[in-house]
Design a protein around this motif. Sequence first.
Motif, short mmCIF file in Angstrom:
data_model
loop_
_atom_site.label_atom_id
_atom_site.label_comp_id
_atom_site.label_asym_id
_atom_site.label_seq_id
_atom_site.Cartn_x
_atom_site.Cartn_y
_atom_site.Cartn_z
N SER A 66 10.23 -2.47 3.03
CA SER A 66 9.25 -2.84 4.04
C SER A 66 8.92 -1.64 4.92
CB SER A 66 9.78 -3.98 4.91
OG SER A 66 8.80 -4.40 5.84
N GLU A 67 7.64 -1.42 5.13
CA GLU A 67 7.19 -0.35 6.01
C GLU A 67 5.83 -0.73 6.58
OE1 GLU A 67 6.58 3.27 3.89
OE2 GLU A 67 5.83 2.25 2.11
N PRO A 68 5.47 -0.20 7.74
CA PRO A 68 4.17 -0.53 8.33
C PRO A 68 3.04 0.22 7.64
CG PRO A 68 5.38 0.97 9.76
CD PRO A 68 6.30 0.63 8.63
N ILE A 69 1.91 -0.45 7.43
CA ILE A 69 0.71 0.21 6.93
C ILE A 69 -0.45 -0.17 7.85
CG2 ILE A 69 1.47 0.35 4.54
CD1 ILE A 69 -0.19 -2.08 3.91
N PHE A 70 -1.37 0.76 8.04
CA PHE A 70 -2.49 0.55 8.95
C PHE A 70 -3.75 0.19 8.17
CE2 PHE A 70 0.29 3.27 11.52
CZ PHE A 70 0.28 2.58 12.72
N TYR A 71 -4.43 -0.85 8.63
CA TYR A 71 -5.73 -1.20 8.05
C TYR A 71 -6.83 -0.42 8.76
CZ TYR A 71 -10.04 -3.63 7.05
OH TYR A 71 -11.33 -3.92 6.67
N PRO A 94 16.12 0.17 0.77
CA PRO A 94 17.15 -0.12 -0.26
C PRO A 94 16.82 0.59 -1.57
CG PRO A 94 15.76 -2.04 0.13
CD PRO A 94 15.41 -1.05 1.19
N LYS A 95 17.87 0.97 -2.30
CA LYS A 95 17.68 1.69 -3.58
C LYS A 95 17.02 0.79 -4.62
CE LYS A 95 19.87 5.65 -2.60
NZ LYS A 95 20.07 5.43 -1.16
N LYS A 104 -1.94 -5.59 -3.50
CA LYS A 104 -1.75 -6.23 -4.79
C LYS A 104 -0.35 -6.02 -5.34
CE LYS A 104 -6.59 -6.19 -6.30
NZ LYS A 104 -7.58 -5.63 -7.24
N LYS A 105 0.32 -4.94 -4.91
CA LYS A 105 1.67 -4.63 -5.37
C LYS A 105 2.74 -5.31 -4.53
CE LYS A 105 0.09 -0.05 -6.83
NZ LYS A 105 0.22 1.41 -6.60
N ALA A 106 2.32 -5.97 -3.47
CA ALA A 106 3.29 -6.57 -2.54
C ALA A 106 3.63 -7.99 -2.94
CB ALA A 106 2.73 -6.55 -1.12
N MET A 107 4.88 -8.38 -2.67
CA MET A 107 5.32 -9.76 -2.91
C MET A 107 4.80 -10.68 -1.80
SD MET A 107 7.26 -9.75 -5.68
CE MET A 107 8.32 -11.17 -5.54
N ALA A 108 4.66 -10.12 -0.60
CA ALA A 108 4.16 -10.87 0.55
C ALA A 108 3.72 -9.85 1.59
CB ALA A 108 5.24 -11.79 1.12
N GLY A 147 11.56 -6.40 -3.80
CA GLY A 147 10.12 -6.21 -3.88
C GLY A 147 9.63 -5.60 -2.59
N LYS A 148 8.30 -5.54 -2.44
CA LYS A 148 7.72 -4.91 -1.25
C LYS A 148 7.08 -5.96 -0.35
CE LYS A 148 6.80 -0.34 -3.24
NZ LYS A 148 5.78 0.72 -3.44
#
Length: 247
Positions: A200-205, A159-160, A218-222, A164-165
């Motif tokens: 929302s996007e996938p991130i790898f640990y 979304p434009k 830290k920048k994420a809402m959840a 949040g993230k």
Amino acid sequence: MKFCKKYLDGENGQLVDQKFLPRIVEGEVRVFMIGSQPMELIHKKPAEGGISATMSSGAKYVKYPPDDAKFALLMSKFKADLPNLMKSLDLEGQPLPLIWTADFILGPKTADGQDTFFVGEFNCSCVGIIKQLSRAVEVGMAAVKNCGGEPLAILKEQPKQPFGKIPIIQCKGGVDKARNGHRPDTIPICNALIQLGWHSEPIFYTDNMRLRFASTLKKAMATFAVSTPASTTVSRRASSTDFSTTW
């Protein structure tokens, strides 16, 4: 005519004798298909006084979405006939072409005033596509389906102005991953959140990117953590408690 004669002779003659449909002057409708999915409708109106619907003859082309109300009757009948199309062409058991078109010409109206439609041609060799790279994803997914595979989910456009993230956390590798490297539920979860207005996007640990990973969280809402513990390949398996307490 000498050149054309070979296409007309004998049992293998390739000329189809179709009756003339006077309503061709109102134009024909081309249904642009990718596999079994209608993608676009093109109304091709011959030039004044003509009966040819080709662009070179001066016909006017207007594009419509496949669900346009103007063509609801045509599309309802076409979709109803579609499952029987290959059988009718003596190709039962074969998939529909990857990219193809069906051209329809208006026939006589019924007693109650409804339009009828005649197929002018089915075309899968010269479908009038010049540059439509935006259709690459649909073509690819249809190709996978034709080969007997299951198309993988595609991440939607973000979304434009998101609320949040909400990243989806996962680990690389493991038996729980599909061909695209993600768990089968990862992209659908992202897409559901995107549809609700979140980025929302996938991130790898990974162990060696732990600090950068922490900065992202830290920048994420959840966050969502999706991983089968026995399937991860990292040396230090981070639990959901670890995510919430360490960072």
